[in-house]
Design a protein around this motif. Structure first.
Motif, mmCIF file in Angstrom:
data_model
loop_
_atom_site.group_PDB
_atom_site.id
_atom_site.type_symbol
_atom_site.label_atom_id
_atom_site.label_comp_id
_atom_site.label_asym_id
_atom_site.label_seq_id
_atom_site.Cartn_x
_atom_site.Cartn_y
_atom_site.Cartn_z
ATOM 1 N N TYR A 210 -8.314 -0.129 12.937
ATOM 2 C CA TYR A 210 -9.448 -0.188 12.013
ATOM 3 C C TYR A 210 -9.449 1.017 11.077
ATOM 4 O O TYR A 210 -10.491 1.594 10.779
ATOM 5 N N THR A 211 -8.238 1.388 10.634
ATOM 6 C CA THR A 211 -8.113 2.546 9.749
ATOM 7 C C THR A 211 -7.472 2.176 8.423
ATOM 8 O O THR A 211 -7.425 3.003 7.519
ATOM 9 N N GLY A 212 -6.941 0.959 8.326
ATOM 10 C CA GLY A 212 -6.176 0.566 7.147
ATOM 11 C C GLY A 212 -4.716 0.929 7.257
ATOM 12 O O GLY A 212 -3.907 0.529 6.430
ATOM 13 N N GLU A 213 -4.372 1.705 8.297
ATOM 14 C CA GLU A 213 -2.973 2.093 8.509
ATOM 15 C C GLU A 213 -2.294 1.115 9.460
ATOM 16 O O GLU A 213 -2.952 0.376 10.190
ATOM 17 N N ASP A 214 -0.967 1.179 9.477
ATOM 18 C CA ASP A 214 -0.226 0.524 10.546
ATOM 19 C C ASP A 214 -0.666 1.178 11.852
ATOM 20 O O ASP A 214 -1.086 2.337 11.877
ATOM 21 N N GLY A 215 -0.575 0.448 12.939
ATOM 22 C CA GLY A 215 -0.939 1.054 14.218
ATOM 23 C C GLY A 215 -1.117 0.012 15.295
ATOM 24 O O GLY A 215 -0.915 -1.191 15.063
ATOM 25 N N PHE A 216 -1.474 0.498 16.456
ATOM 26 C CA PHE A 216 -1.571 -0.357 17.639
ATOM 27 C C PHE A 216 -2.853 -0.094 18.383
ATOM 28 O O PHE A 216 -3.397 1.016 18.338
ATOM 29 N N ARG A 371 -27.918 9.230 -10.011
ATOM 30 C CA ARG A 371 -26.498 9.566 -10.031
ATOM 31 C C ARG A 371 -25.718 8.341 -10.512
ATOM 32 O O ARG A 371 -25.739 7.292 -9.849
ATOM 33 N N PRO A 372 -25.020 8.437 -11.651
ATOM 34 C CA PRO A 372 -24.257 7.285 -12.133
ATOM 35 C C PRO A 372 -23.087 6.948 -11.211
ATOM 36 O O PRO A 372 -22.486 7.839 -10.598
ATOM 37 N N ALA A 373 -22.803 5.658 -11.124
ATOM 38 C CA ALA A 373 -21.710 5.173 -10.276
ATOM 39 C C ALA A 373 -21.241 3.849 -10.853
ATOM 40 O O ALA A 373 -21.855 3.328 -11.793
ATOM 41 N N HIS A 374 -20.167 3.314 -10.315
ATOM 42 C CA HIS A 374 -19.769 1.975 -10.727
ATOM 43 C C HIS A 374 -19.204 1.179 -9.556
ATOM 44 O O HIS A 374 -18.765 1.751 -8.564
ATOM 45 N N ILE A 375 -19.258 -0.134 -9.723
ATOM 46 C CA ILE A 375 -18.717 -1.032 -8.704
ATOM 47 C C ILE A 375 -17.196 -0.901 -8.724
ATOM 48 O O ILE A 375 -16.582 -0.880 -9.787
ATOM 49 N N ALA A 376 -16.607 -0.788 -7.537
ATOM 50 C CA ALA A 376 -15.164 -0.542 -7.437
ATOM 51 C C ALA A 376 -14.538 -1.557 -6.485
ATOM 52 O O ALA A 376 -15.202 -2.052 -5.577
ATOM 53 N N PRO A 377 -13.255 -1.856 -6.694
ATOM 54 C CA PRO A 377 -12.599 -2.775 -5.767
ATOM 55 C C PRO A 377 -12.423 -2.145 -4.386
ATOM 56 O O PRO A 377 -12.248 -0.929 -4.278
ATOM 57 N N LEU A 378 -12.450 -2.974 -3.348
ATOM 58 C CA LEU A 378 -12.149 -2.533 -1.980
ATOM 59 C C LEU A 378 -10.752 -3.045 -1.636
ATOM 60 O O LEU A 378 -10.372 -4.107 -2.077
ATOM 61 N N PRO A 379 -9.987 -2.341 -0.827
ATOM 62 C CA PRO A 379 -10.284 -1.029 -0.249
ATOM 63 C C PRO A 379 -10.106 0.106 -1.253
ATOM 64 O O PRO A 379 -9.510 -0.078 -2.313
ATOM 65 N N PHE A 380 -10.622 1.286 -0.891
ATOM 66 C CA PHE A 380 -10.449 2.466 -1.727
ATOM 67 C C PHE A 380 -9.043 3.050 -1.549
ATOM 68 O O PHE A 380 -8.516 3.694 -2.447
ATOM 69 N N VAL A 381 -8.481 2.865 -0.359
ATOM 70 C CA VAL A 381 -7.122 3.324 -0.066
ATOM 71 C C VAL A 381 -6.335 2.096 0.389
ATOM 72 O O VAL A 381 -6.799 1.345 1.250
ATOM 73 N N ALA A 382 -5.169 1.882 -0.212
ATOM 74 C CA ALA A 382 -4.403 0.668 0.074
ATOM 75 C C ALA A 382 -4.099 0.541 1.563
ATOM 76 O O ALA A 382 -3.717 1.525 2.210
ATOM 77 N N GLN A 383 -4.292 -0.671 2.094
ATOM 78 C CA GLN A 383 -3.948 -0.916 3.496
ATOM 79 C C GLN A 383 -2.438 -0.928 3.640
ATOM 80 O O GLN A 383 -1.736 -1.391 2.742
ATOM 81 N N ARG A 384 -1.966 -0.384 4.753
ATOM 82 C CA ARG A 384 -0.509 -0.268 4.936
ATOM 83 C C ARG A 384 -0.059 -0.922 6.239
ATOM 84 O O ARG A 384 0.647 -0.329 7.047
ATOM 85 N N TYR A 385 -0.517 -2.131 6.477
ATOM 86 C CA TYR A 385 -0.156 -2.848 7.695
ATOM 87 C C TYR A 385 1.328 -3.202 7.671
ATOM 88 O O TYR A 385 1.893 -3.448 6.612
ATOM 89 N N TYR A 386 1.934 -3.252 8.844
ATOM 90 C CA TYR A 386 3.360 -3.556 8.938
ATOM 91 C C TYR A 386 3.559 -5.061 9.106
ATOM 92 O O TYR A 386 3.214 -5.634 10.133
ATOM 93 N N ARG A 387 4.093 -5.670 8.074
ATOM 94 C CA ARG A 387 4.238 -7.129 8.095
ATOM 95 C C ARG A 387 5.691 -7.552 8.234
ATOM 96 O O ARG A 387 6.040 -8.677 7.916
ATOM 97 N N GLY A 388 6.549 -6.656 8.671
ATOM 98 C CA GLY A 388 7.952 -6.992 8.889
ATOM 99 C C GLY A 388 8.825 -6.319 7.844
ATOM 100 O O GLY A 388 8.341 -5.850 6.817
ATOM 101 N N LYS A 389 10.109 -6.266 8.156
ATOM 102 C CA LYS A 389 11.053 -5.612 7.237
ATOM 103 C C LYS A 389 11.187 -6.438 5.979
ATOM 104 O O LYS A 389 11.308 -7.648 6.026
ATOM 105 N N LYS A 390 11.167 -5.732 4.841
ATOM 106 C CA LYS A 390 11.271 -6.453 3.571
ATOM 107 C C LYS A 390 12.735 -6.765 3.250
ATOM 108 O O LYS A 390 13.614 -6.043 3.622
#
Lengths: 390, 125
Positions: A210-216, A371-390
């Motif tokens: 639940y971090t957005g990183e690869d992991g177990f 405080r000004p702000a704007h709507i932003a896409p999620l996630p803020f940091v790209a998820q890096r799940y391991y989906r197999g060798k490319k």
């Protein structure tokens, strides 16, 4: 000094009433600062601090004690029966879940709102055919178990697995580190689930987190958890990580925290979790609140969960009200703070759907200041799940 | 000898003439963890003893900093806007928050000296 807003820690329990995970002694030995969380005495941070722990997880590997979460086995005569029983409670495609695969899903009320978010794994081993392994939120355990048990057919049972611990190893080095102890790890991709052996200790591995990183996540007998944790911490790549960094990591990854970003007042469509309702379930329905949810999928919901980036440096915490630039109230922040990898404040919240487009300018009311702000896409940091060798 | 004084809420104040410099203690910065944002008051604002003088935010939480003494804000540490981590590095020095024009010197009598504060935080742990 006084604390005005803090991250999620229900302070309704005295320390003496708190439960302990099998790693409690190890946390103390490692110098953790402990806080009450979901009825458990849990490490919020270790001596290196939230910022360093967060960065370490993104750069190497972090070890999290998530033993407070609920692990349970749903058991029936065969996969078809047990999957059908769960499909009556949640909108996942459990019938189509392959052996050795896991999926994220949502337990729903009859109104289509969220009782809990949870993980469902179908064990790979043929001898476990007819079982689904569930991982639910710590604070929702009792509620979920009662909810599920009351709605099962006679030939399906729910068995809470109280004597298990759960560890999460997260980060780009997690795979290589774990493979030194459990060779099965090297053969798994994101959302795979396998029985394994960690230096001879029986465990159940899922390549998830639940971090957005690869992991177990490593499920292991409670009395073996400390041996596993110590073996992992012995590697230079691995540091212990507390709840503080767990929260900032999952927020950067755009992941919901139950009780904050989602609850029994929000539907999956409002929560922008449409992806958790696969095509077959949309066509067939048959889950609680399907009428409401299918209507929202087709016609939209009145409000929607979005990412919010403050333009300045002031963090906007949970509860911060969100306004349009013309002063109309749009919604409220449900998770907010500082994103160490983003290098600035980040937030998630609900706004009226009409104001939910990316780049929409909004105003956050932080301690009486606009405080000004704007709507932003999620996630803020790209998820890096391991989906197999490319 | 140091004339620094501390509150039970972990602010410090150092008086030079009628100027009172205030900040948070080393113990407080350690409890907070990494400071990521500091909100400072406007120059000219009048603060009563115990009023909210500033807000300090860590990754985890936002905390108020209360004025240890009454006075008018004459200077704020603008460096903290770009480098809030200075509060962690040097809480009782470069990590100061606000300078006040002291209105009532007697208020200092309510506060702890360094030795008393050291004893106080030892009892907290």
């Amino acid at each position: 000094m006084g604390e005005s807003s803090a991250a999620a820690t229900p302070e309704d329990l005295k320390t003496s009433d708190l439960k302990m995970t099998p790693l409690h002694g190890l946390h103390l030995e490692l110098g953790a600062r402990m806080v009450p969380f979901a009825g458990y005495d849990m490490p919020v941070q270790y001596p290196k601090g939230v910022l360093a722990e967060h960065v370490h997880t993104r750069e190497a590997a972090g070890l999290f004690d998530v033993s407070h979460m609920g692990q349970a086995r749903l058991k029936g005569p065969d996969h078809e029966t047990v999957a059908a029983a769960l499909e009556a409670l949640a909108p996942g495609n459990f019938k189509g879940l392959g052996a050795g695969r896991q999926v994220y899903s949502l337990l729903l009320t009859n109104k289509g709102t969220i009782v809990d978010d949870f993980m469902v794994a179908r064990p790979a081993a043929p001898e476990e055919e007819g079982s689904l392994l569930l991982v639910v939120n710590a604070a929702c355990k009792e509620k979920d178990y009662a909810y599920i048990a009351a709605r099962l057919p006679e030939n399906v049972t729910l068995e809470p697995l109280e004597d298990l611990a759960l560890l999460a190893l997260q980060g780009p080095r997690a795979g290589e580190v774990l493979a030194r102890h459990a060779r099965q790890a090297a053969e798994m991709i994101f959302m795979d689930a396998r029985r394994g052996s960690f230096d001879g200790i029986a465990c159940h591995l899922t390549r998830a987190g639940y971090t957005g990183e690869d992991g177990f996540e490593i499920s292991v007998a409670a009395d073996k958890a400390e041996a596993v944790a110590r073996a992992l911490l012995a590697h230079d790549e691995v540091e212990p990580i507390g709840l503080g960094a767990r929260d900032s990591l999952r927020l950067e990854a755009g992941l919901c925290l139950y009780g904050h970003d989602i609850d029994e007042a929000t539907t999956p469509v409002e929560a922008a979790l449409n992806w958790a309702i696969p095509k077959r379930r949309r066509e067939e329905g048959g889950f609680p609140g399907a009428e409401t949810i299918l209507d929202q999928l087709k016609n939209g919901a009145p409000s929607k969960r979005v990412g919010i980036l403050p333009d300045g440096k002031a963090p906007a915490r949970e509860g911060t009200e969100i306004f349009s630039t013309t002063g109309e109230k749009l919604g409220v922040v449900t998770s907010g703070g500082f994103g160490p990898s983003v290098g600035g404040p980040i937030a998630m919240g609900y706004v009226q759907t009409a104001a939910s487009d990316v780049s929409t300018e909004v105003v956050l009311m932080v301690r009486g200041k606009e405080r000004p702000a704007h709507i932003a896409p999620l996630p803020f940091v790209a998820q890096r799940y391991y989906r197999g060798k490319k | 000898m140091s004339d620094i004084r501390f509150t039970k809420d972990h602010e410090w104040v150092l008086v030079d003439g009628d100027t009172a410099t205030i900040g948070i203690s080393d113990y407080a910065q350690e409890q907070l963890g990494d400071v990521v944002f500091v909100e400072l008051p406007d120059i000219g604002k009048t603060l009563e003893q115990g009023d909210e003088a500033a807000v300090v935010e860590s990754v985890k939480a936002a905390s108020e900093v209360y004025a240890p003494v009454s006075g008018e804000v004459i200077e704020v540490n603008e460096e903290l806007e770009a480098a809030p981590g200075r509060v962690n590095e040097d809480a009782t020095g470069e990590g100061w928050f606000v300078k006040l024009k002291l209105t009532d010197e007697d208020e200092l009598d309510d506060l702890m000296d360094e030795a008393a504060y050291a004893k106080y935080i030892k009892e907290l742990d």
